[in-house]
Write an enzyme that holds these catalytic residues in place. Sequence first.
Site, PDB file in Angstrom:
ATOM      1  N   VAL A  48       0.854  -1.182   0.000  1.00 31.70           N
ATOM      2  CA  VAL A  48       0.000   0.000   0.000  1.00 31.70           C
ATOM      3  C   VAL A  48       0.890   1.232   0.000  1.00 31.70           C
ATOM      4  CG1 VAL A  48      -1.918   1.181   1.127  1.00 31.70           C
ATOM      5  CG2 VAL A  48      -1.640  -1.287   1.424  1.00 31.70           C
ATOM      6  N   CYS A  49       0.571   2.172  -0.866  1.00 29.73           N
ATOM      7  CA  CYS A  49       1.275   3.447  -0.888  1.00 29.73           C
ATOM      8  C   CYS A  49       2.786   3.204  -1.073  1.00 29.73           C
ATOM      9  CB  CYS A  49       0.948   4.219   0.389  1.00 29.73           C
ATOM     10  SG  CYS A  49       1.383   5.956   0.390  1.00 29.73           S
TER      11      CYS A  49
END
Length: 238
Positions: free
Chosen positions: A114-115
């Site tokens: 994520v990210c």
Amino acid sequence: MSEDAMEQTPLRTIAFAVYPGLTLLDLAGPLQVCSALEQLAPGFRTVVLGERVEPVDTDTPLAVVPSHTFDEVPEPFVLVVPGGLEPTLKALADERLLARLRKAADGAHLVGSVCTGSLLLGAAGLLEGRRATTHWWYRDLLTRFGATPVAQRWVEDGRYVTAAGVSAGIDMALQLVARVAGEELAREIQLLIEYDPEPPFGPIDWPAVDADHYRPRSQQALASALADHPELLARLTS
């Protein structure tokens, strides 16, 4: 399903790696999705891995406590790596953490991020030659790790599923569920957690975003995070 059948179902562990300073929603959003999978489907369990089972700071006032250490779950079925801002960028030089991620990812059926968690995967040498995404502030840095950056909400390449910034982790996690347990169950989880975003100001107008306006802030965070690692900083900013 009978108790005998449940006992014969192999246990598949979905592991979330944590480290100091991560973004809480990067962890909590996908963790909620996968915890719902554990409740609905036999044979899955969800764990949170840290160096030690003790509080780990996040980028909010709320700390998290891992359920297990990396040593206790060395070969998860799925590995998910959340991101963050300056602490995550600093972790790009944390060889102990990168070694943990390499080992956990080596035998994993799927690996998600994520990210800026995808930058950690890249720094660990796991995204070479793959398509991937991350937060738009740092998407171009993926090229420094041999990956091809893609401006999408989430990107699949083989057993790797990377998500863009923060809230995109929920999308990524639903896709992971679809990969391991089927689209029907993923849709049910989406319904149960009522994931149907309608932001009050409408969707982001990406063509209108002035990325150059934010570049000094993103570069300042990178320079601050890697001040003690000039060679890596030069590699990422050259």
